[in-house]
Scaffold this motif. Structure first.
Motif, short mmCIF file in Angstrom:
data_model
loop_
_atom_site.label_atom_id
_atom_site.label_comp_id
_atom_site.label_asym_id
_atom_site.label_seq_id
_atom_site.Cartn_x
_atom_site.Cartn_y
_atom_site.Cartn_z
N ILE A 89 -8.11 6.75 15.04
CA ILE A 89 -7.54 6.74 16.39
C ILE A 89 -6.07 6.32 16.31
CG2 ILE A 89 -7.65 5.70 18.69
CD1 ILE A 89 -10.66 5.22 18.15
N ALA A 90 -5.19 7.16 16.83
CA ALA A 90 -3.76 6.86 16.87
C ALA A 90 -3.40 6.37 18.28
CB ALA A 90 -2.95 8.11 16.52
N LEU A 91 -2.95 5.12 18.37
CA LEU A 91 -2.62 4.50 19.66
C LEU A 91 -1.14 4.71 19.97
CD1 LEU A 91 -3.51 2.59 22.02
CD2 LEU A 91 -2.84 0.68 20.55
N TRP A 92 -0.86 5.25 21.18
CA TRP A 92 0.52 5.51 21.58
C TRP A 92 0.81 4.86 22.92
CZ3 TRP A 92 4.36 8.51 19.10
CH2 TRP A 92 3.96 9.08 17.89
N GLY A 93 1.75 3.90 22.93
CA GLY A 93 2.23 3.30 24.17
C GLY A 93 3.34 4.17 24.75
N CYS A 94 3.27 4.46 26.03
CA CYS A 94 4.17 5.48 26.61
C CYS A 94 5.03 4.94 27.76
CB CYS A 94 3.35 6.67 27.09
SG CYS A 94 2.32 7.40 25.80
N GLU A 95 5.25 3.62 27.81
CA GLU A 95 6.13 2.97 28.80
C GLU A 95 5.50 2.85 30.19
OE1 GLU A 95 8.84 1.50 27.95
OE2 GLU A 95 9.09 2.29 25.93
N ASN A 96 4.82 3.91 30.65
CA ASN A 96 4.21 3.87 31.98
C ASN A 96 3.15 4.98 32.08
OD1 ASN A 96 5.66 6.33 32.53
ND2 ASN A 96 7.46 5.08 33.03
N VAL A 149 -1.65 5.41 26.20
CA VAL A 149 -1.78 4.29 27.14
C VAL A 149 -0.43 4.00 27.78
CG1 VAL A 149 -3.71 3.28 25.86
CG2 VAL A 149 -1.37 2.57 25.32
N GLU A 150 -0.46 3.09 28.78
CA GLU A 150 0.75 2.85 29.56
C GLU A 150 1.79 2.00 28.84
OE1 GLU A 150 0.50 1.89 33.67
OE2 GLU A 150 -1.49 2.74 33.90
N GLY A 151 1.39 0.84 28.29
CA GLY A 151 2.45 -0.02 27.78
C GLY A 151 2.01 -1.15 26.89
N ASP A 152 2.76 -2.29 26.99
CA ASP A 152 2.64 -3.38 26.03
C ASP A 152 1.27 -4.05 26.02
OD1 ASP A 152 5.19 -2.94 25.26
OD2 ASP A 152 6.08 -4.49 26.52
N THR A 153 0.71 -4.33 27.21
CA THR A 153 -0.58 -5.04 27.23
C THR A 153 -1.64 -4.23 26.48
OG1 THR A 153 0.00 -5.88 29.42
CG2 THR A 153 -2.26 -6.20 28.70
N GLU A 154 -1.68 -2.92 26.74
CA GLU A 154 -2.65 -2.07 26.06
C GLU A 154 -2.41 -2.04 24.55
OE1 GLU A 154 -2.43 -0.68 30.29
OE2 GLU A 154 -0.98 -1.26 28.76
N GLN A 155 -1.15 -1.93 24.16
CA GLN A 155 -0.84 -1.85 22.73
C GLN A 155 -1.20 -3.13 21.98
OE1 GLN A 155 3.34 -0.07 23.14
NE2 GLN A 155 2.60 0.83 21.23
N LYS A 156 -1.06 -4.28 22.65
CA LYS A 156 -1.37 -5.55 22.00
C LYS A 156 -2.87 -5.84 22.00
CE LYS A 156 2.82 -7.00 21.04
NZ LYS A 156 3.27 -7.20 19.64
N SER A 157 -3.55 -5.51 23.10
CA SER A 157 -4.94 -5.94 23.24
C SER A 157 -5.95 -4.94 22.67
CB SER A 157 -5.27 -6.20 24.71
OG SER A 157 -5.12 -5.03 25.50
N LEU A 158 -5.68 -3.63 22.78
CA LEU A 158 -6.68 -2.64 22.37
C LEU A 158 -7.06 -2.72 20.88
CD1 LEU A 158 -5.81 0.51 24.49
CD2 LEU A 158 -7.88 -0.86 24.58
N PRO A 159 -6.09 -2.91 19.96
CA PRO A 159 -6.51 -3.04 18.54
C PRO A 159 -7.47 -4.21 18.33
CG PRO A 159 -4.16 -2.59 18.67
CD PRO A 159 -4.62 -2.85 20.08
N LEU A 160 -7.22 -5.33 19.02
CA LEU A 160 -8.10 -6.50 18.88
C LEU A 160 -9.45 -6.24 19.52
CD1 LEU A 160 -5.51 -9.28 19.73
CD2 LEU A 160 -6.37 -8.69 17.48
N LEU A 161 -9.46 -5.67 20.72
CA LEU A 161 -10.71 -5.40 21.42
C LEU A 161 -11.56 -4.38 20.66
CD1 LEU A 161 -9.36 -5.23 25.09
CD2 LEU A 161 -10.70 -7.07 24.06
N PHE A 162 -10.91 -3.37 20.09
CA PHE A 162 -11.64 -2.35 19.34
C PHE A 162 -12.27 -2.94 18.09
CE2 PHE A 162 -12.17 1.18 16.37
CZ PHE A 162 -12.75 2.14 17.18
N ARG A 163 -11.53 -3.82 17.40
CA ARG A 163 -12.08 -4.45 16.20
C ARG A 163 -13.26 -5.34 16.54
NH1 ARG A 163 -10.41 -5.36 10.98
NH2 ARG A 163 -8.35 -4.48 11.32
#
Length: 360
Positions: A242-249, A216-230
């Motif tokens: 699933i391994a979540l990787w934030g990649c800056e952009n 994923v692109e960055g911070d918003t995805e990293q913070k929200s996706l774990p909560l949304l997936f749960r």
């Protein structure tokens, strides 16, 4: 018991109790026959003696030709399937006790029970392993029952939430240490897995057995996706492999996805819809990376006509978050109109960030 005038009556009572217990075991015998079709005759012979109490309940089974089977010499698969039938029957007993006590006063509630399994799926095929997991889940749903399973089986471990996995290790003083998940959040789960990996001498990638990397692109995805997936799946990303990787952009996410595809790993690339304007995301270029554009690339917000993930959250959700995390100086507060003003087709997230930095 040694008085000859009493022995006859004592033996009669022993025999009556044995017969009662044998009759109560009929449902168990029937259950075993359902699971193990090769055994046409199944009997339980309880042994009760007033001189020694309850001595045991040997199980006797025979094949279609009448041949008795010595279970001590039978294959491990057969004995495990019989054990599986016994466990199912036990589940029915526990459930019956729960139903019988419903609506009754607290004094008649069923006894709090702990069911313990030691490597329960050993020697079982995958279908029967799934049955074991179903039995464990069924027993866990009963309010008066707790279940402990000691296992090295990845199949069983994968079947529960990481929060329910307890790592047992031996301390320097020879005492057993139980390590449980302390913080049931994405970072806390990663830390818990890291501790287990370190103690076992494994790399994280070996321990996690990732089924899929999500770039994923960055911070918003990293913070929200774990909560949304749960919320959506009732389990953590890690529990689903699933391994979540934030990649800056978006370009960083594309580079990671391309690398993983090259090394034959399963990957999903998730970027904002406005990535379409980036020349690196032209169809021809993406195809050259080996990504399946239908199955592995997702443009967030595009189906709804939005440019980015942040726009998917409503003005009311943004207002609630801002008043909690980035409040204005009292007595001012954030209002939905503050966020609606930035939904004009330009970079919503950048304008909201700028507004919060200036006014919070």
């Amino acid at each position: 018991l040694e008085d000859e005038t009493l022995q006859g009556r004592v033996r009669e009572i022993e025999q009556e109790i044995n017969q009662r217990l044998e009759k109560e075991a009929d449902s168990l015998c029937s259950h075993i026959r359902q699971h193990c079709g090769e055994y046409v005759n199944v009997n339980v012979k309880p042994m009760v003696s007033f001189s020694g109490g309850f001595k045991g309940a040997p199980l006797h089974v025979s094949r279609a030709d009448g041949e008795l089977v010595d279970l001590t010499r039978a294959g491990q698969g057969s004995t495990r399937r019989i054990a599986l039938a016994v466990w199912e029957w036990t589940s029915n007993l526990l459930e019956t006790a729960e139903l019988a006590a419903s609506g009754e006063p607290a004094a008649t509630q069923p006894t709090q029970t702990i069911v313990v399994y030691d490597e329960p799926d050993t020697h079982l095929d995958y279908r029967h392993q799934r049955t074991v997991m179903d039995i464990v889940r069924k027993q866990c749903t009963l309010p008066h029952v707790n279940v402990m399973v000691a296992t090295h089986s990845m199949n069983l471990i994968d079947g529960v939430d990481i929060a329910d996995v307890v790592h047992l290790s031996l301390g320097p003083d020879g005492r057993t240490i139980a390590e449980r998940l302390k913080e049931d959040q994405h970072d806390g789960i990663d830390f818990h897995l890291g501790q287990i990996a370190a103690s076992l001498g494994l790399r994280n990638s070996v321990l996690l057995h990732e089924r899929c990397f999500l770039a994923v692109e960055g911070d918003t995805e990293q913070k929200s996706l774990p909560l949304l997936f749960r919320l959506a799946q009732n389990m953590s990303l890690q529990a689903a492999g699933i391994a979540l990787w934030g990649c800056e952009n978006n370009e960083g996410a594309l580079h990671l996805a391309s690398y993983l595809v090259k090394h034959q790993r399963t990957v999903m690339l998730m970027v904002d819809a406005d990535s379409r304007t980036n020349k690196l995301f032209k169809t021809e270029r993406l195809q050259r990376t080996g990504l399946d554009l239908e199955q592995q690339v997702s443009y967030v917000g595009e189906a709804e006509g939005y440019n980015e993930l942040e726009e998917l959250f409503s003005n009311e959700q943004w207002t609630a978050a801002a008043n909690t995390l980035w409040p204005k100086p009292a007595p001012q507060t954030w209002h939905p109109d503050d966020f609606e003003a930035h939904r004009d087709g330009k970079k919503f997230s950048a304008r909201v960030l700028d507004m919060i930095k200036k006014e919070a």
